[in-house]
Enzyme design. Sequence first.
Site, PDB file in Angstrom:
ATOM      1  N   ASP A   1     -11.934   8.319 -91.482  1.00 18.33           N
ATOM      2  CA  ASP A   1     -10.950   8.863 -91.908  1.00 18.33           C
ATOM      3  C   ASP A   1     -10.827  10.524 -91.748  1.00 18.33           C
ATOM      4  O   ASP A   1     -12.039  10.886 -91.745  1.00 18.33           O
ATOM      5  CB  ASP A   1     -10.262   8.719 -93.310  1.00 18.33           C
ATOM      6  CG  ASP A   1      -8.950   9.378 -93.667  1.00 18.33           C
ATOM      7  OD1 ASP A   1      -8.229   9.145 -93.246  1.00 18.33           O
ATOM      8  OD2 ASP A   1      -9.407  10.102 -94.821  1.00 18.33           O
TER       9      ASP A   1
ATOM     10  N   ASP B   1      -8.364  13.231 -93.156  1.00 18.62           N
ATOM     11  CA  ASP B   1      -8.052  13.884 -94.280  1.00 18.62           C
ATOM     12  C   ASP B   1      -8.552  13.763 -95.521  1.00 18.62           C
ATOM     13  O   ASP B   1      -8.533  12.460 -96.030  1.00 18.62           O
ATOM     14  CB  ASP B   1      -6.301  13.891 -94.345  1.00 18.62           C
ATOM     15  CG  ASP B   1      -5.580  14.377 -93.358  1.00 18.62           C
ATOM     16  OD1 ASP B   1      -6.118  15.102 -92.736  1.00 18.62           O
ATOM     17  OD2 ASP B   1      -4.464  13.822 -92.961  1.00 18.62           O
TER      18      ASP B   1
ATOM     19  N   ASP C   1     -11.641   8.208 -97.843  1.00 16.89           N
ATOM     20  CA  ASP C   1     -11.396   8.659 -99.248  1.00 16.89           C
ATOM     21  C   ASP C   1     -10.422   7.914 -99.828  1.00 16.89           C
ATOM     22  O   ASP C   1     -10.019   7.915-101.117  1.00 16.89           O
ATOM     23  CB  ASP C   1     -11.177   9.843 -99.518  1.00 16.89           C
ATOM     24  CG  ASP C   1      -9.761  10.317 -98.830  1.00 16.89           C
ATOM     25  OD1 ASP C   1      -9.385  10.354 -97.567  1.00 16.89           O
ATOM     26  OD2 ASP C   1      -8.994  10.768 -99.602  1.00 16.89           O
TER      27      ASP C   1
END
Length: 228
Positions: free
Chosen positions: A8, A10, A179
Amino acid sequence: MKKYVILDLDDTLLDFTRGEIEGVTTLLTEHGVTDTVHGLQVYQTINTAVWQQIEQGAPREPLLNTRFTKAFGALGISVDGVTLERRYHAMLDHNFYVLPGAQDFLDTLQKGQLTLIVGTNGTKTIQLNRLEGSGIAGYFDRLFISQDLGVDKPDPAFFNAIFAAYPDMTTANTIMVGDHLASDIQGALNSHLDSIWYNPHHDTNSEDIQPTYEVDSYAAAEHLLLND
């Protein structure tokens, strides 16, 4: 050891939160909001609900084009949501903040002969500009962006597109690192992949979503990825 690592972007590698705060605060200030901390909280609450709907399969553009209308409306201010969305996108285009330690993390994984792949929900032009501007684009073999694919994590179709690009990719030799429980980790579960929940702030997992591993540092993630 795994061969493929889907990462990922961001708040896993790039500091999206910092850019979000700067961009939204600028828009609030331009429209006369003096309590920008409260205004930001209002926006983030609405934005979280918007992205939950998108991740559940709702159309992206109509929702994104109304989030500022709703947020400013809650503050008693009438705005053109589409115009503000464009302004916000322009600011995000220049959000090149890399999280501390992220580049060293990518460098270590690349030297470990792992194939690194971006798997991100977001707008194509914004994510491409941020990757190039941040200087980390060269670490990745390929980029998979939800707007380009027409589907968002955690939909299995997002991961199916990645599998289709790599004939020797299997659920056994691939892992997802991110996250966000609801998109990254749930997406991995939906596609029968192992996952690493990157949780540096020690957030409580109040969801019925269980990652294979949980780490609070890049060093811990490196250890898992290079010694698994």
